[in-house]
Design a protein around this motif. Structure first.
Motif, PDB file in Angstrom:
ATOM      1  N   ILE A   4      34.654  -2.534-101.580  1.00 16.78           N
ATOM      2  CA  ILE A   4      35.664  -1.879-101.475  1.00 16.78           C
ATOM      3  C   ILE A   4      35.538  -0.314-101.823  1.00 16.78           C
ATOM      4  N   LYS A   5      35.651   0.804-100.799  1.00 15.53           N
ATOM      5  CA  LYS A   5      35.361   2.154-100.999  1.00 15.53           C
ATOM      6  C   LYS A   5      36.763   2.981-100.959  1.00 15.53           C
ATOM      7  N   LEU A   6      38.039   2.557-100.577  1.00 18.19           N
ATOM      8  CA  LEU A   6      38.970   3.137-100.569  1.00 18.19           C
ATOM      9  C   LEU A   6      40.189   2.095-100.810  1.00 18.19           C
ATOM     10  N   ILE A   7      41.070   2.576-101.833  1.00 20.89           N
ATOM     11  CA  ILE A   7      42.251   1.720-102.163  1.00 20.89           C
ATOM     12  C   ILE A   7      43.503   2.682-101.904  1.00 20.89           C
ATOM     13  N   VAL A   8      44.246   2.180-100.838  1.00 22.02           N
ATOM     14  CA  VAL A   8      45.519   2.836-100.610  1.00 22.02           C
ATOM     15  C   VAL A   8      46.505   1.976-101.188  1.00 22.02           C
ATOM     16  N   GLY A   9      47.636   3.011-101.878  1.00 20.98           N
ATOM     17  CA  GLY A   9      48.579   2.381-102.255  1.00 20.98           C
ATOM     18  C   GLY A   9      49.896   2.742-101.449  1.00 20.98           C
ATOM     19  N   LEU A  10      50.635   2.121-100.899  1.00 19.79           N
ATOM     20  CA  LEU A  10      51.656   2.504 -99.915  1.00 19.79           C
ATOM     21  C   LEU A  10      53.149   2.451-100.523  1.00 19.79           C
ATOM     22  N   LEU A  54      32.865   9.224-108.133  1.00 16.55           N
ATOM     23  CA  LEU A  54      31.559   9.169-107.719  1.00 16.55           C
ATOM     24  C   LEU A  54      30.536   8.363-108.473  1.00 16.55           C
ATOM     25  N   GLY A  55      29.385   7.827-107.894  1.00 15.66           N
ATOM     26  CA  GLY A  55      28.622   6.872-108.427  1.00 15.66           C
ATOM     27  C   GLY A  55      27.647   6.279-107.357  1.00 15.66           C
ATOM     28  N   ASP A  56      27.448   5.070-107.640  1.00 11.04           N
ATOM     29  CA  ASP A  56      26.379   4.288-106.898  1.00 11.04           C
ATOM     30  C   ASP A  56      27.186   4.101-105.613  1.00 11.04           C
ATOM     31  N   GLU A  57      28.597   3.882-105.734  1.00 13.13           N
ATOM     32  CA  GLU A  57      29.539   3.394-104.710  1.00 13.13           C
ATOM     33  C   GLU A  57      30.665   4.432-105.082  1.00 13.13           C
ATOM     34  N   ALA A  58      30.944   5.287-104.206  1.00 11.19           N
ATOM     35  CA  ALA A  58      32.052   6.086-104.324  1.00 11.19           C
ATOM     36  C   ALA A  58      33.376   5.318-104.242  1.00 11.19           C
ATOM     37  N   LEU A  59      34.380   5.447-104.940  1.00 11.46           N
ATOM     38  CA  LEU A  59      35.518   4.940-104.748  1.00 11.46           C
ATOM     39  C   LEU A  59      36.962   5.978-104.659  1.00 11.46           C
ATOM     40  N   LYS A  83      33.792   9.033 -93.538  1.00 11.56           N
ATOM     41  CA  LYS A  83      33.534   7.891 -92.685  1.00 11.56           C
ATOM     42  C   LYS A  83      33.285   6.421 -93.612  1.00 11.56           C
ATOM     43  N   ILE A  84      34.483   5.995 -93.672  1.00  6.53           N
ATOM     44  CA  ILE A  84      34.562   4.515 -94.521  1.00  6.53           C
ATOM     45  C   ILE A  84      34.975   3.592 -93.486  1.00  6.53           C
ATOM     46  N   PRO A  85      34.040   2.454 -93.427  1.00  7.97           N
ATOM     47  CA  PRO A  85      34.449   1.476 -92.606  1.00  7.97           C
ATOM     48  C   PRO A  85      35.617   0.773 -92.900  1.00  7.97           C
ATOM     49  N   VAL A  86      36.362   0.301 -91.997  1.00 14.43           N
ATOM     50  CA  VAL A  86      37.630  -0.677 -92.150  1.00 14.43           C
ATOM     51  C   VAL A  86      37.340  -1.779 -93.200  1.00 14.43           C
TER      52      VAL A  86
END
Length: 191
Positions: A4-10, A54-59, A83-86
């Motif tokens: 998971i690269k993007l966490i969205v809070g609604l 930032l790091g091995d996997e950006a969050l 360019k984050i995939p769904v």
């Protein structure tokens, strides 16, 4: 297995909405930011308050400031820019079909009438992304839903929602490494 690269809070921006049920996703991501030590700040190009580690996997953490019904505008802007995939997207939101105190992970499915999910799906062209559903309960009748989600939960309900947020944050390591099946097993198993 995609991490998971993007966490969205609604939720909805503005002081009058801070403590409303519809902002459960904001509450979760704010707690997540504290745990991960990701600073959140206004990001006008993404129509949001956002931060990244930032790091091995950006969050990336994202709190859209577009109001719930236009959440997809913010999510799509950040996803296209980085360019984050769904498959690497997790949306955290309030869920009427779960009782306060319940939290469930799932991938795909319908939007269940949730306007935030509906707009994200419209912008991304798919509903096939991960969701963390935080139970807020149901008012009992469809005509009462809007008023219900735009009001604060009762004190005991709030305690249950906070408990579900803390419990679901315990599976954050599994979520971040993309092991969502392990996260689901841990989260969905009653102890």
């Amino acid at each position: 297995m995609e991490a998971i690269k993007l966490i969205v809070g609604l939720g909805n921006p503005g002081r009058e909405y801070v403590n409303t049920r519809h902002n459960a996703g904001f509450w979760w991501v704010t707690q997540c930011a504290e745990i991960t030590r990701i600073g959140l700040k206004p990001e006008p190009r993404f129509f949001a308050v956002a931060g990244r580690q930032l790091g091995d996997e950006a969050l990336h953490l994202l709190l859209p400031q577009t109001f719930m019904n236009l959440s997809g505008k913010s999510v799509a802007a950040l996803m296209h820019f980085y360019k984050i995939p769904v498959e690497a997207l997790l949306v955290v939101h309030d869920e009427l079909d779960l009782q306060p105190g319940e939290a469930r992970l799932k991938k795909g499915g319908g939007h269940g009438g949730h306007n935030g999910l509906k707009d994200i799906a419209a912008q991304l062209g798919t509903l096939d992304f991960w969701r963390l559903r935080l139970g807020v309960g149901h008012p009992g009748h469809k005509s009462e839903v809007s008023n219900y989600v735009l009001n604060p939960p009762k004190v005991d309900e709030m305690g249950e929602i906070e408990s579900a947020i803390m419990r679901s944050l315990h599976v954050l390591p599994e979520i971040l490494r993309g092991d969502l099946s392990a996260a689901m097993l841990k989260l969905h198993t009653k102890v």
